[in-house]
Every structure is written in C-alpha cells, then in structure tokens.
Design a protein around this motif. Structure first.
Motif, short mmCIF file in Angstrom:
data_model
loop_
_atom_site.label_atom_id
_atom_site.label_comp_id
_atom_site.label_asym_id
_atom_site.label_seq_id
_atom_site.Cartn_x
_atom_site.Cartn_y
_atom_site.Cartn_z
N GLU A 121 0.83 -1.19 0.00
CA GLU A 121 0.00 0.00 0.00
C GLU A 121 0.87 1.25 0.00
OE1 GLU A 121 -2.91 0.15 3.02
OE2 GLU A 121 -3.81 -1.79 2.54
N ALA A 122 0.27 2.34 -0.44
CA ALA A 122 1.01 3.60 -0.52
C ALA A 122 1.43 4.08 0.86
CB ALA A 122 0.15 4.65 -1.21
N PHE A 123 0.62 3.80 1.86
CA PHE A 123 0.93 4.28 3.21
C PHE A 123 1.93 3.38 3.93
CE2 PHE A 123 -3.26 5.81 2.05
CZ PHE A 123 -3.17 7.16 2.35
N ASP A 124 2.26 2.25 3.34
CA ASP A 124 3.28 1.36 3.91
C ASP A 124 4.65 1.56 3.27
OD1 ASP A 124 1.35 0.27 5.55
OD2 ASP A 124 0.89 -1.39 4.18
N LEU A 125 4.72 2.36 2.21
CA LEU A 125 6.01 2.62 1.58
C LEU A 125 6.88 3.50 2.47
CD1 LEU A 125 4.85 3.35 -2.08
CD2 LEU A 125 6.08 1.33 -1.28
N PRO A 126 8.19 3.33 2.43
CA PRO A 126 9.07 4.21 3.22
C PRO A 126 8.89 5.67 2.81
CG PRO A 126 10.27 2.30 2.41
CD PRO A 126 8.95 2.29 1.72
N ARG A 127 8.80 6.54 3.77
CA ARG A 127 8.67 7.97 3.51
C ARG A 127 10.07 8.55 3.32
NH1 ARG A 127 6.69 9.82 8.51
NH2 ARG A 127 6.55 11.87 7.56
N LEU A 128 10.49 8.64 2.07
CA LEU A 128 11.84 9.06 1.74
C LEU A 128 11.84 10.50 1.26
CD1 LEU A 128 13.03 5.90 -0.22
CD2 LEU A 128 13.42 6.43 2.18
N THR A 129 12.89 11.19 1.57
CA THR A 129 13.12 12.54 1.06
C THR A 129 14.57 12.65 0.62
OG1 THR A 129 13.02 14.90 1.59
CG2 THR A 129 13.70 13.42 3.35
N TYR A 130 14.80 13.46 -0.38
CA TYR A 130 16.14 13.59 -0.94
C TYR A 130 16.89 14.70 -0.22
CZ TYR A 130 19.91 14.05 -4.33
OH TYR A 130 21.13 14.12 -4.93
N ASN A 131 18.03 14.36 0.36
CA ASN A 131 18.88 15.32 1.04
C ASN A 131 19.84 15.94 0.03
OD1 ASN A 131 20.97 16.59 2.64
ND2 ASN A 131 20.24 15.40 4.39
N VAL A 132 19.67 17.23 -0.22
CA VAL A 132 20.48 17.89 -1.23
C VAL A 132 21.94 17.96 -0.81
CG1 VAL A 132 20.74 20.01 -2.57
CG2 VAL A 132 18.46 19.22 -1.92
N ASP A 133 22.20 18.15 0.48
CA ASP A 133 23.58 18.29 0.94
C ASP A 133 24.34 16.96 0.85
OD1 ASP A 133 23.06 20.96 1.50
OD2 ASP A 133 22.39 20.50 3.55
N LYS A 134 23.71 15.88 1.28
CA LYS A 134 24.36 14.58 1.26
C LYS A 134 24.17 13.85 -0.06
CE LYS A 134 23.87 13.84 6.25
NZ LYS A 134 23.33 12.95 7.30
N LYS A 135 23.27 14.39 -0.91
CA LYS A 135 22.96 13.75 -2.20
C LYS A 135 22.57 12.29 -2.01
CE LYS A 135 25.85 16.79 -5.00
NZ LYS A 135 26.02 17.77 -3.91
N SER A 175 9.62 22.28 2.94
CA SER A 175 10.75 21.52 2.39
C SER A 175 10.31 20.18 1.84
CB SER A 175 11.82 21.33 3.47
OG SER A 175 11.29 20.62 4.58
N HIS A 176 9.23 19.60 2.38
CA HIS A 176 8.75 18.31 1.87
C HIS A 176 8.18 18.46 0.47
CE1 HIS A 176 8.22 16.45 6.16
NE2 HIS A 176 9.43 16.94 5.94
N LYS A 177 7.71 19.64 0.11
CA LYS A 177 7.10 19.84 -1.20
C LYS A 177 8.14 20.10 -2.29
CE LYS A 177 2.93 21.75 0.93
NZ LYS A 177 1.98 22.88 0.98
N THR A 178 9.37 20.38 -1.89
CA THR A 178 10.42 20.62 -2.88
C THR A 178 11.20 19.35 -3.22
OG1 THR A 178 12.01 21.23 -1.14
CG2 THR A 178 10.67 22.99 -2.08
#
Length: 773
Positions: A207-221, A237-240
């Motif tokens: 399910e979509a709600f069971d997927l890992p909530r990932l975000t891309y860290n620009v500094d660490k790439k 920041s979550h929307k970018t």
C-alpha cells in the motif's frame, strides 16, 4: 637426582620456566614430570594495547582509502569520529606502522555491506555501526581480529541491522592477513533450499501508506527516511523533494556534465554540431538573470500561473514571467506541458526599462519575482533516466563499463530490501521457482513451454452495470479452462467499481447498495473455485469508491487514498475462504502453493514480485483528459529569427528515445500513425519524464506530501499500470519501463465486447486482449 624427589623451590622460579603446573610432590601423588600443554592448546597471550587519542582528521586518509576506494562507501563525519575512537582504543600506537587500522576498517566495511547498510556509513542507515564495533571488539586481540574467537558482546548487541543481519552468528575464518569476517550474510545464512519455490509466495502488494517515507537530502545527495509523524500540513521543504529529484537526475545526464577528463564518454550532441567537442549545457538560476538582459539562458523550473493569469517559471531562487508565444516544443507534439510540471526552457531574458533606465517588476531579491520576462525559444521536459542507471546497476550505452551515475542501489524504496542487498538473492530464488515450474510442466507435457508469470489487468469494473458481471464471467471462464501453469497468477481489478460517486447524497448508490454490488461479484467468483484457490486477486479503488467519494463527489480526491473498507468486502473474502477449504493441498507433488487470497490495496499501489526484481506500479486516474484541459499551447512563427538550435536537437535526440520492442511485442504494438497511438506516446512520455503520477497543481490534484513517495516514479518501476478510462488501451515501453493502459472493461460499441490486458512479468511485456460475451 632422584626422579621422585621434590625439586627445590628455586627451580620453579627460574627464568624461562612457563609450566602452568608445579613440580611433582610425593605428598599429593603428582607425577614426576608435569603435563605440558601443547602449543596449539595454550591460550593466546593477550597483548596489552596502550590506548591513544586518535584525531579523526588523522584517520581520514586511511578511512577514505578503505571505505571509498575499496568498498565504494561514503563515511560521515560522525561515523569517522566513532571509528577514530575505536581504532585508538583497540589498535593503539600500531594503528599506522603495523597496518592495524586498515585491517579493522576493512572488516567494518565488509560487515556493513553484508548487513544491508546504505552507501553512506552512519547510524540509522540500514545497519548499526555501534553494534558492529561492539561485536568486533570482542573478537580482537592485540589490535587484530582473531579467527574463531567468541564474542560475549555479540549476544548483548543482538542484531546489527534493521534488515535482520545477525552479528552473533558471524564466524571468523583465518586468512593470510590476520583473519577477516568471511562469513555469509543473513541472506546466505538462510537455507534457500527450505524456502518456497512457488512464484506466488514471493508476490507482495504494498500500500502507498506502507512505503518508506523518503526525502532527498540535497547536501548529502542521498535519500533519507522521514522520522516525523505524517501530517496534513508538512513543512514546505517536503514539497520541494520532487524538484530536487528532477534536478539531481538532470545534472547526472551526460549533456549537463563537464567532459574534462571523460574522454571516450558518448554525448548527446549530433555529429552536425557546430559546438566545440565536449561542451556541456549549464542551468542558470532565475535569480542570476538580474542584470543580464539580452542574454540567452537555459532554465529549469516549475510552470505556474501567476495571479494575473500569465505563465511563470519558478525555481528555488525566484520567479520570472514566461513568454512562450514563439516557443518550439521538443519533441513536436511529443508531450504535454501544463502548470504544475517541471520543464526546461531555453530562451532570452529581457528586462523592463523606464525612462531613467531603472528596472521594474517587483521584488528583485532571491526567492521573489524578478522584473522583465523570459522569452522562450524552446521548451521540453527533463530527460528520463532508466531504472538500472538510477540504481547504478546497469552498463553505460551497452558497453561493459558500469555506469558511474545514479548509485541509489542501497536505498530501500519499497520497504522490501534494496537492489544491492536483496537483488542477487531474489534472482536466485526466482530461478529456482522457474526451474520448479519447468519440472512440473515437463511431467504433464512432452514439450514444456517457457514458464510464464501472467497478470490479468481489468480497469473500470463498474459493478452497478449488469453487463460487467457477464463480461467478468467470460474472462474468468476463459482462464478457468486452461492448465494450471497457463493461468494468470494474479488478477488486478481496478475501479471505479460504480459509475457514480457513492455515499455522497446525490448518487443512486448508498452504503447498502454498494455492498450488494460486491456481493454480486462474490457470487460470480464462487463459480470459479479453481481460480480462487490458485490466484491472487488485487482490488484498487477509484475516485467514485468509498470513502473518498463521500466528500469529493467523484471529483479528484486526495492521493494517495486508502483501500476500500472491509465493511463492503466480507462476502468476497468468505468466497476465498470457502474455496480454499475445499482444496486438499497435501497430495500435491511440488511444494504446496499458497492459498488464493483477495488483497484490497490503496491507490496508487505497488506489486512486488521477488523483492526489488519486479516492481509494478498501479495508478487509477483519468490523467489524459486532465492533461488535455490544462496543457499550454505554443505558436511557432514562420518569421522566427535564426538561432542556434544544437542544444535543442541534442535534448530532442535524448528524450524521444524509446526501448525497441521485441518481435512478439511489436506484433501487438498499435499503429504508430493512429491518433490513439500518438496520444499514448504523449501520455507515457509526459508522466515518466516528470517522475510523478500527479504533475498538477494542488488545486487540481491534491497530494498528501508526507506520503509523496507513493506517487514518485523514481527510480522507474519495471512496469506501470496507468489505468485511464478516457484513453484507448495500449502497451508500450519507454526507457525500460513498460506502461500499460487497460482502458474500459466494456468499450463503447454495439457489439458486447470485454477488453483487458495480459501482462507477462518475466518478459516485461503486455498484450491487449478482447473477447465477445
């Protein structure tokens, strides 16, 4: 000297006497000659190590040589500080001269990779560095790792990884250089011969709600997991994240990389290019346009509509008004461009001047709207990136060299294990499952066909239409008559399950009527117990299904959305339970197959087969009609000034490339000259280039941004089921991703016809099927 006499006490304290047992004594009846322990049985002499204070900066060159160059890992500053304290404590002053530090760090890197840790060595990235060091410390003596030495701390530390790798079971094998941890990982420790060899055992609906909530860290790439609680009002920041994903993906494209020191790397520019060899294209931030009137630039930004109704381009530095009246689309009529999409615009910046020569146009600071406007010459979407390139597992341009771009193979995008950690093991299991299928087929047929894993996909299954039940009965009966190995392993039924919005007060269907529709479907399914016993049925809701339709009235609801509540599905589950109870699985020759089941999942959803090997994304939305309503139109003037279009041609040459179809798939490929095929190509290219299932403003398609990972198409899935009832059915492959649209189950027409898609998982090819009922 009498051998039975007691020696003098002084003999026992002679230099060099290391006997652990004293000399014989008549009083105690001890032997004349004491038992001497063999050298192999003697306990190892523990060499004392004088701890030192080792600065992290001093250890940095050794750590870089071991972790980065040898094991392809990146070590964070906090992890380097932890390792420096560990090496200084356990290796002492001999960490450099005797090479103790390099050997210890090499063992740490090996355990980290076997435990499924990420490419960045730090706490919370798939493995516990502190647990690894705690276990390793109990196996060290004299600054070296001793083979076969047991560690009491291993039992205290438990697991070193959230992925399930157990350090307490790691054995030490002696090697030529002081010994090393050459044990198998947790995947190899598990006896694969005891695992189920039935393919459906390795099918998982996520399910979509069971997927890992990932975000891309620009500094660490790199990707990070959000640990905060999901909320309806996340920080900006979550929307970018989507913009950052497209931006880093674009910078890894070879057309945007400097060619210095990269001789032999193919580029996207054509042979007729007038540019110098090795030229790369550069992006200009919008804020840097100030004071550069009359110059040409290449911008990457988000198309938006300003409060005055004009088009604007927005990036993380500012906003500029956009003039696309003379812009050329790349490719021509090859994609849609609408507000809410991220696009590349090449053109000329022009400032607005007053009589005094000052600049108008509002705020000229970073992050605000700058004056003037940007005249677009060409516009295109960001180039797509293949799945193997994003994961860093594919070859570059068909050569034998591994690609240096991407490298997110250690990221667990689906919560089932990363490609680097689980991919090789799952492919071995898949081969064993297929081998079992071949053996089973050879017992029943003289010439066994290649094994297939089929998925039958049906969309717009309107249960309030009595013709739908007849059509489903026709589809199920056609598969019920086939042999067991020729039937689909999975049936995917996609909404809307009612034609009008349910439980909103204005529709014909309420909660009682809606449940009766699924009860009618349960009656149809009960007539085919063989399918219920050996198949998995997956149900994906649409916008008209509860509970979202209760307040949206059938309009575009917030995505991702939850599955259909269990209140309406009890009768179907009972049908599966009854069918499985009638089947005696004890007399099967092969490994017992898992029972048939019905899975009710979210929209969108993912189907994972053999872990990260086969990733199938499912999304139900009339996206093509929304794109046609909101897409911008550009007019090409015949008197357009002559400009250098080399960059435009290079991007066009890159973005329109599609994967060639095989002979069987090409036979099923629709006519490329038809309007339906043209629209299908535009739809596929638009969605995959954007890297998201909802490239629209929030006012048109609301998104729960704390679960935006569910709508992101990065890395590209192996297959995408884009159920669009407003578009014609199609199957085509773009950049390695096979996209399918089953269309409507009941197409419009005088002849009663049922239409669905049959997807072959192993070949990654789908086929549109039709039949009369």
């Amino acid at each position: 000297m009498d051998p039975t006499s007691t020696p003098r006490h002084t003999d026992r304290f002679k230099m060099g006497n290391t006997d652990p047992i004293p000399s014989s004594s008549p009083a105690f009846g001890t032997p004349a000659r004491p038992f001497r322990m063999n050298k192999s049985n003697a306990p190892p002499t523990k060499t004392s190590i004088l701890p030192i204070l080792l600065p992290p900066s001093t250890l940095r060159p050794v750590a870089f040589r071991t972790f980065t160059r040898k094991h392809n890992l990146t070590i964070s500053s906090s992890a380097l500080q932890t390792l420096a304290a560990f090496v200084g404590k356990n290796c002492g002053s001999g960490w450099r001269e005797e090479g103790l530090a390099e050997k210890v760090l090499d063992e740490v890197a090996k355990i980290w990779k076997r435990a499924g840790g990420g490419v960045i060595v730090e706490e919370g990235k798939g493995a516990s560095l502190k647990a690894i060091l705690q276990t390793l410390e109990g196996s060290m003596s004299g600054g070296r790792v001793v083979a076969g030495k047991q560690s009491n701390s291993a039992d205290r530390s438990g697991n070193i990884s959230s992925m399930g790798a157990d350090v307490g079971r790691i054995d030490l094998n002696d090697h030529s250089q002081g010994g090393s941890f050459a044990s198998r990982s947790a995947d190899n420790e598990e006896d694969e011969s005891q695992l189920s060899v039935h393919p459906r055992h390795w099918l998982k609906a996520i399910e979509a709600f069971d997927l890992p909530r990932l975000t891309y860290n620009v500094d660490k790439k790199y990707f990070e997991t959000l640990k905060s609680k999901p909320t309806l009002f996340p920080p900006p920041s979550h929307k970018t994240t989507l913009y950052n994903l497209v931006y880093q993906r674009l910078l890894r494209n070879e057309s945007f990389q400097s060619s210095l020191g990269m001789a032999g790397v193919p580029s996207l520019q054509r042979s007729s290019s007038n540019l110098a060899t090795g030229q790369s294209y550069k992006l200009t931030p919008i804020a840097n346009l100030l004071g550069r009137s009359g110059t040409s630039h290449l911008l990457l930004g988000l198309l938006t509509t300003s409060p005055t109704g004009d088009l604007s381009l927005v990036d993380l530095t500012g906003t500029v008004s956009l003039d696309l009246s003379h812009a050329r689309m790349i490719p021509e009529d090859g994609a849609w461009f609408a507000p809410g999409m991220i696009v590349l615009v090449d053109g000329i910046y022009e400032e607005e001047e007053m009589i005094k020569g000052s600049v108008l146009g509002g705020n000229t600071g970073v992050g605000g709207s700058i004056g003037g406007h940007f005249v677009g010459v060409s516009i295109c979407g960001p180039p797509c990136e293949r799945r193997d390139i994003s994961l860093g597992t594919g070859n570059r341009q068909g050569s034998g060299e591994l690609s240096s771009s991407g490298g997110f193979g250690w990221v667990d995008f689906l919560g089932i294990g990363s490609e680097r950690a689980q991919g090789a093991r799952m492919r071995r299991i898949q081969e064993k499952c297929l081998q079992g299928e071949r053996e089973q087929e050879s017992q029943t047929e003289t010439s066994a066909a290649p094994p297939r894993l089929k998925v039958a996909v049906m969309s717009e299954v309107n249960l309030d239409n009595m013709r739908t039940l007849d059509a489903l009965r026709k589809v199920f009966s056609s598969y019920n008559d086939l042999a067991l190995h020729e039937r689909p392993q999975t049936f995917v039924l996609i909404g809307n399950f009612v034609q009008t919005a349910v439980i909103n007060g204005g529709g014909r269907a309420g909660s009682i009527e809606y449940k009766e529709y699924f009860d009618s479907l349960a009656v149809v399914l009960s007539d085919f117990p063989a399918l219920l016993q050996h198949s998995t049925f997956v149900f994906v809701p649409g916008d008209n299904d509860p509970w979202a339709a209760a307040f949206s009235g059938g309009a575009a609801s917030t995505i991702p959305r939850h599955p259909i509540p269990e209140l309406f599905t009890s009768r179907i589950k009972r049908a599966f339970t009854t069918a499985n109870a009638e089947l005696d699985r004890s007399h099967q020759n092969s490994t017992p197959a898992p029972p048939g089941e019905a899975l009710w999942t979210s929209n969108p959803a993912r189907l994972s087969w053999f872990g990260p090997v086969h990733d199938i994304a499912i999304f139900r939305d009339d996206i093509s009609s929304r794109l046609r309503r909101t897409a911008i139109n550009t007019k090409t003037d015949e008197d357009e000034p002559e400009l250098d279009t080399t960059m435009h041609e290079a991007l066009e040459n890159d973005t329109v490339t599609t994967e060639p179809e095989s002979a069987p798939a090409a036979a099923n490929k629709p006519d490329t000259s038809s309007p339906a095929a043209t629209m299908a190509r535009r739809l596929v290219k638009t969605v995959l280039d954007q890297g998201t299932l909802a490239p629209f403003p929030l006012t048109m398609r609301p998104v729960l941004w704390d679960h935006a990972s569910a709508i992101q198409l990065y890395p590209l899935p192996t297959a995408l089921i884009l159920a669009d009832a407003e578009a014609s059915p199609f199957c085509m492959t773009y950049e390695g991703c096979h996209v399918m649209n089953p269309g409507r189950l009941l197409p419009e027409g005088a002849v009663p016809t049922v239409r669905w898609i049959e997807y072959d998982v192993l070949r990654n090819r789908g086929k549109v099927r039709e039949d009369r009922y």
